[in-house]
Design a protein around this motif. Structure first.
Motif, PDB file in Angstrom:
ATOM      1  N   GLY A 169       0.821  -1.215   0.000  1.00 20.23           N
ATOM      2  CA  GLY A 169       0.000   0.000   0.000  1.00 20.23           C
ATOM      3  C   GLY A 169       0.846   1.252   0.000  1.00 20.23           C
ATOM      4  O   GLY A 169       0.517   2.256  -0.656  1.00 20.23           O
ATOM      5  N   SER A 170       1.954   1.180   0.746  1.00 18.89           N
ATOM      6  CA  SER A 170       2.864   2.326   0.789  1.00 18.89           C
ATOM      7  C   SER A 170       3.464   2.586  -0.585  1.00 18.89           C
ATOM      8  O   SER A 170       3.551   3.741  -1.044  1.00 18.89           O
ATOM      9  CB  SER A 170       3.978   2.069   1.809  1.00 18.89           C
ATOM     10  OG  SER A 170       4.904   3.132   1.818  1.00 18.89           O
ATOM     11  N   LEU A 171       3.869   1.515  -1.263  1.00 20.42           N
ATOM     12  CA  LEU A 171       4.408   1.660  -2.620  1.00 20.42           C
ATOM     13  C   LEU A 171       3.363   2.266  -3.556  1.00 20.42           C
ATOM     14  O   LEU A 171       3.639   3.181  -4.339  1.00 20.42           O
ATOM     15  CB  LEU A 171       4.858   0.293  -3.159  1.00 20.42           C
ATOM     16  CG  LEU A 171       6.227  -0.232  -2.738  1.00 20.42           C
ATOM     17  CD1 LEU A 171       6.424  -1.645  -3.275  1.00 20.42           C
ATOM     18  CD2 LEU A 171       7.346   0.678  -3.250  1.00 20.42           C
TER      19      LEU A 171
ATOM     20  N   PHE B  49      11.251  10.561  -1.734  1.00 18.20           N
ATOM     21  CA  PHE B  49      10.466   9.332  -1.512  1.00 18.20           C
ATOM     22  C   PHE B  49      11.280   8.060  -1.769  1.00 18.20           C
ATOM     23  O   PHE B  49      10.855   6.965  -1.397  1.00 18.20           O
ATOM     24  CB  PHE B  49       9.230   9.324  -2.429  1.00 18.20           C
ATOM     25  CG  PHE B  49       8.047   9.990  -1.830  1.00 18.20           C
ATOM     26  CD1 PHE B  49       7.099   9.274  -1.130  1.00 18.20           C
ATOM     27  CD2 PHE B  49       7.878  11.367  -1.967  1.00 18.20           C
ATOM     28  CE1 PHE B  49       5.999   9.905  -0.589  1.00 18.20           C
ATOM     29  CE2 PHE B  49       6.780  12.001  -1.424  1.00 18.20           C
ATOM     30  CZ  PHE B  49       5.828  11.274  -0.730  1.00 18.20           C
ATOM     31  N   LEU B  50      12.453   8.199  -2.403  1.00 22.56           N
ATOM     32  CA  LEU B  50      13.215   7.020  -2.796  1.00 22.56           C
ATOM     33  C   LEU B  50      13.573   6.101  -1.619  1.00 22.56           C
ATOM     34  O   LEU B  50      13.395   4.871  -1.717  1.00 22.56           O
ATOM     35  CB  LEU B  50      14.483   7.450  -3.551  1.00 22.56           C
ATOM     36  CG  LEU B  50      15.305   6.301  -4.152  1.00 22.56           C
ATOM     37  CD1 LEU B  50      14.456   5.496  -5.137  1.00 22.56           C
ATOM     38  CD2 LEU B  50      16.565   6.844  -4.846  1.00 22.56           C
ATOM     39  N   PRO B  51      14.087   6.605  -0.494  1.00 21.05           N
ATOM     40  CA  PRO B  51      14.382   5.705   0.639  1.00 21.05           C
ATOM     41  C   PRO B  51      13.149   4.945   1.126  1.00 21.05           C
ATOM     42  O   PRO B  51      13.221   3.768   1.471  1.00 21.05           O
ATOM     43  CB  PRO B  51      14.910   6.656   1.714  1.00 21.05           C
ATOM     44  CG  PRO B  51      15.428   7.830   0.949  1.00 21.05           C
ATOM     45  CD  PRO B  51      14.488   7.998  -0.217  1.00 21.05           C
TER      46      PRO B  51
ATOM     47  N   LEU C 193      10.498   4.138  -0.700  1.00 20.10           N
ATOM     48  CA  LEU C 193      10.172   3.122  -1.706  1.00 20.10           C
ATOM     49  C   LEU C 193      11.127   1.930  -1.609  1.00 20.10           C
ATOM     50  O   LEU C 193      10.717   0.770  -1.741  1.00 20.10           O
ATOM     51  CB  LEU C 193      10.257   3.736  -3.108  1.00 20.10           C
ATOM     52  CG  LEU C 193       9.243   4.836  -3.433  1.00 20.10           C
ATOM     53  CD1 LEU C 193       9.566   5.448  -4.789  1.00 20.10           C
ATOM     54  CD2 LEU C 193       7.827   4.266  -3.427  1.00 20.10           C
ATOM     55  N   LYS C 194      12.408   2.262  -1.369  1.00 15.91           N
ATOM     56  CA  LYS C 194      13.411   1.205  -1.271  1.00 15.91           C
ATOM     57  C   LYS C 194      13.140   0.296  -0.072  1.00 15.91           C
ATOM     58  O   LYS C 194      13.207  -0.938  -0.177  1.00 15.91           O
ATOM     59  CB  LYS C 194      14.796   1.837  -1.148  1.00 15.91           C
ATOM     60  CG  LYS C 194      15.934   0.837  -1.112  1.00 15.91           C
ATOM     61  CD  LYS C 194      17.267   1.562  -1.035  1.00 15.91           C
ATOM     62  CE  LYS C 194      18.418   0.569  -0.970  1.00 15.91           C
ATOM     63  NZ  LYS C 194      19.735   1.262  -0.858  1.00 15.91           N
ATOM     64  N   ASN C 195      12.803   0.889   1.083  1.00 12.09           N
ATOM     65  CA  ASN C 195      12.508   0.090   2.294  1.00 12.09           C
ATOM     66  C   ASN C 195      11.266  -0.773   2.103  1.00 12.09           C
ATOM     67  O   ASN C 195      11.217  -1.923   2.532  1.00 12.09           O
ATOM     68  CB  ASN C 195      12.330   1.016   3.499  1.00 12.09           C
ATOM     69  CG  ASN C 195      13.655   1.557   4.009  1.00 12.09           C
ATOM     70  OD1 ASN C 195      14.712   0.959   3.780  1.00 12.09           O
ATOM     71  ND2 ASN C 195      13.609   2.696   4.696  1.00 12.09           N
ATOM     72  N   SER C 196      10.256  -0.204   1.455  1.00 15.50           N
ATOM     73  CA  SER C 196       9.025  -0.973   1.217  1.00 15.50           C
ATOM     74  C   SER C 196       9.292  -2.162   0.302  1.00 15.50           C
ATOM     75  O   SER C 196       8.832  -3.290   0.554  1.00 15.50           O
ATOM     76  CB  SER C 196       7.951  -0.069   0.600  1.00 15.50           C
ATOM     77  OG  SER C 196       7.565   0.944   1.507  1.00 15.50           O
TER      78      SER C 196
ATOM     79  N   GLU D 177      12.258   0.028   9.372  1.00 19.36           N
ATOM     80  CA  GLU D 177      11.883  -1.265   8.805  1.00 19.36           C
ATOM     81  C   GLU D 177      10.813  -1.939   9.664  1.00 19.36           C
ATOM     82  O   GLU D 177      10.811  -1.829  10.875  1.00 19.36           O
ATOM     83  CB  GLU D 177      13.095  -2.201   8.707  1.00 19.36           C
ATOM     84  CG  GLU D 177      14.272  -1.643   7.938  1.00 19.36           C
ATOM     85  CD  GLU D 177      15.311  -1.036   8.867  1.00 19.36           C
ATOM     86  OE1 GLU D 177      14.901  -0.454   9.896  1.00 19.36           O
ATOM     87  OE2 GLU D 177      16.508  -1.142   8.578  1.00 19.36           O
ATOM     88  N   LYS D 178       9.911  -2.630   8.981  1.00 17.62           N
ATOM     89  CA  LYS D 178       8.886  -3.432   9.664  1.00 17.62           C
ATOM     90  C   LYS D 178       9.154  -4.910   9.403  1.00 17.62           C
ATOM     91  O   LYS D 178       9.726  -5.284   8.388  1.00 17.62           O
ATOM     92  CB  LYS D 178       7.488  -3.069   9.132  1.00 17.62           C
ATOM     93  CG  LYS D 178       7.045  -1.651   9.490  1.00 17.62           C
ATOM     94  CD  LYS D 178       6.591  -1.570  10.937  1.00 17.62           C
ATOM     95  CE  LYS D 178       5.977  -0.211  11.228  1.00 17.62           C
ATOM     96  NZ  LYS D 178       5.477  -0.116  12.605  1.00 17.62           N
ATOM     97  N   GLY D 179       8.697  -5.748  10.328  1.00 17.71           N
ATOM     98  CA  GLY D 179       8.887  -7.194  10.148  1.00 17.71           C
ATOM     99  C   GLY D 179       7.673  -7.976  10.613  1.00 17.71           C
ATOM    100  O   GLY D 179       6.893  -7.497  11.432  1.00 17.71           O
TER     101      GLY D 179
END
Length: 555
Positions: A343-345, A367-369, A371-374, A511-513
């Protein structure tokens, strides 16, 4: 009658003699009377002779009938003396042994027995001879052509009196009635064989039989049923001895099932229930029964059944139900966790696609970081999910062997050195010697990779992560310790549970897990019959510990 006739004759001779000596006249009437009496007694004597002849004829007929009955009896008749010599035998017995009288009479009875039974007969004969009343012996005769005949023998003592001028003596003889029970024995052997097979089948299937008198409630049971519960068989004599042990939650169900069958509402009695074993634990049983005997008015009298210990099956069923529920819960959690980064992406791309061209580069770089984390979260989750799915299907082979644990640890550290350097985290080891263990390389590599990755995720800049190995009796303890943000106690308690959504803190870079990586670690260590655990304190870091077999001393 003969005596009377003799008396009359003597009277007539006396009269004649007197008449000759006295020369006197005898009245004619006197002679006529004597002649009349003689004629009457003559007739009576002839009648008596005729009756005697008839009696002799009847006696002869009776003797012939007796002989015919004796010889043609369905049972064999043998008379023995005290030395077991055959004095008399009927035709039936001679047909049994396939010999005529010349080869039967005056022969020891034991000669006609199967060799295996001769010693048994001789050992019991004298006691049986003395008192055969209400006793019998079962032996095997050797018949014609060596055919074995099973017989049951009952006896009776006969005593004949021999009177001599000097004294009176009694000679006892043993009269044996011999019945052929070969067919009966074959039926018994067939039933025994069937029962043996049935019993063997029940033992293999972990089953036992039972029988109940419905009127009295008295039960007869296979000792196996008592053994299943750990009790001696004599513990159970009445059905209440069992029903009192049934789990309270199952008691009504079990009783209703029995009553419904006895009352004719259902064709058979069938129920599953828990029953208290002597060990104090409840065991699951499947009980199946059916009425087999009724009285003349149709009232049920006897019910028999089979009982099977289904504890293992029930444990497996309950575990399967639990696993299915757990997986359902897990997939629900997984769908929720996937929805977040995806959803974030989607939101980020939607926003970037609608911004002004002049500010698009600036906004995109901002927004790149995110998008990269997602994208990375999604990739990590999918990779772990793929490995987990393969593990559940049994597609991941388990091939343990002896390895140098130090080498595995160093190779995994090399994978994360660049990431650690980029986050300014110090990644070190404390390996005081060469450690050897027995494990599957791919699985333990996955475990180490997940633990190091998690440590990096929750460690701040300028903090450290250390991997060490410690000897603990016959085990090696592998520790992955960080000085990061730590965890709350509530999170720590649910780390390795697949059915709980992990409310973990966000990593140091947001980060989420889902915790799926830790669940994989636990599953792989379970395959090794080893343990994994964690300790943590909020704000002071975490330490994950897992064990492996210690082969260091034998290396």
């Amino acid at each position: 009658m003969n005596e009377k006739f003799k008396e009359l004759r003597e009277q007539a001779e006396t009269i004649l003699k007197n008449n000759l000596s006295q020369n006197s006249d005898i009245p004619a009437s006197e002679f006529q009377k004597i002649i009349h009496d003689l004629q009457v007694y003559q007739i009576e004597l002839e009648l008596q002779n005729e009756e005697l002849r008839n009696t002799q004829t009847q006696l002869e007929t009776s003797k012939n009938n007796y002989a015919e009955l004796y010889n043609q009896s369905p049972a064999g008749y043998v008379t023995l003396n005290q030395n077991s010599i055959i004095l008399q035998a009927n035709q039936t017995f001679m047909d049994m042994v396939g010999k005529d009288s010349s080869k039967v009479l005056n022969i020891s009875f034991s000669e006609f027995l199967d060799p295996e039974d001769r010693s048994i007969f001789l050992a019991r004969f004298h006691a049986f001879f003395r008192n055969p009343t209400e006793k019998y012996i079962e032996l095997k005769l050797e018949g014609k052509g060596g055919k074995i005949i099973y017989v049951r023998m009952a006896g009776n003592l006969l005593v004949e009196n021999n009177i001599t001028p000097k004294k009176e003596s009694a000679t006892p003889k043993l009269f044996l009635i011999i019945n052929d029970i070969t067919s009966e024995k074959k039926v018994e052997e067939t039933l025994l064989e069937s029962n043996t097979r049935l019993t063997l089948g029940m033992r293999v299937a972990n089953m036992a039989w039972w029988e109940m008198d419905i009127a009295t409630g008295n039960v007869t049971i296979d000792k196996k049923k008592a053994e299943m519960l750990g009790y001696p068989p004599e513990r159970f004599k009445h059905y209440k001895d069992f029903t009192d042990l049934i789990h309270p939650d199952d008691h009504t169900k079990a009783m209703n099932a029995l009553l419904e069958h006895i009352s004719g509402q259902v064709d058979r009695y069938e129920v599953e229930y828990r029953i208290l074993a002597k060990s104090g634990e409840y065991k699951w049983f499947l009980d199946i029964g059916s009425i087999v005997k009724w009285n003349a008015s149709g009232k049920p009298l006897t019910i028999i059944g089979l009982v099977k210990n289904i504890t293992d099956r029930k444990i497996a069923e309950n575990k399967l139900i639990e696993l299915n529920a757990t997986k359902d819960k897990f997939f629900s959690i997984l769908a929720h966790d996937l929805r977040g980064p995806i959803g974030s992406l989607h939101s980020s791309f939607e926003y970037l696609s609608n911004i002004d061209e002049n500010t698009k580069v600036e906004k995109f770089n901002r927004f790149l970081p995110l998008l990269k984390n997602s994208a990375k979260s999604i990739l990590t989750l999918l990779e772990n999910l793929l490995v987990w799915a393969r593990s559940q299907k049994g597609d991941i082979p388990y091939n343990p062997s002896k390895h140098n644990l130090n080498n595995i640890i160093h190779s995994n550290i090399q994978l994360f050195l660049a990431t650690a350097k980029g986050r300014n985290v110090k990644l070190t080891t404390q390996l005081e010697q060469e450690f050897y263990s027995f494990f599957d390389v791919d699985m333990i590599t996955t475990v180490l990779r997940n633990l190091i990755s998690n440590a990096l995720k929750f460690t701040n800049e300028n903090d450290s992560i250390q991997i060490s190995v410690h000897t603990l009796e016959n085990k090696l303890e592998v520790r992955v310790e960080d000085s990061g943000i730590g965890m709350q106690q509530s999170t720590l308690e649910t780390l390795f549970r697949i059915d709980v959504r992990h409310q973990s803190n966000a990593g140091t870079n947001g980060e989420k897990g889902t915790g799926l990586g830790l669940i994989l670690c636990k599953e792989f260590l379970d395959k090794h019959n080893e343990k994994i655990s964690a300790t943590s304190e909020l704000g002071k870091g975490s330490m994950f510990i897992f064990t492996l077999p210690n082969l260091t001393e034998s290396s």
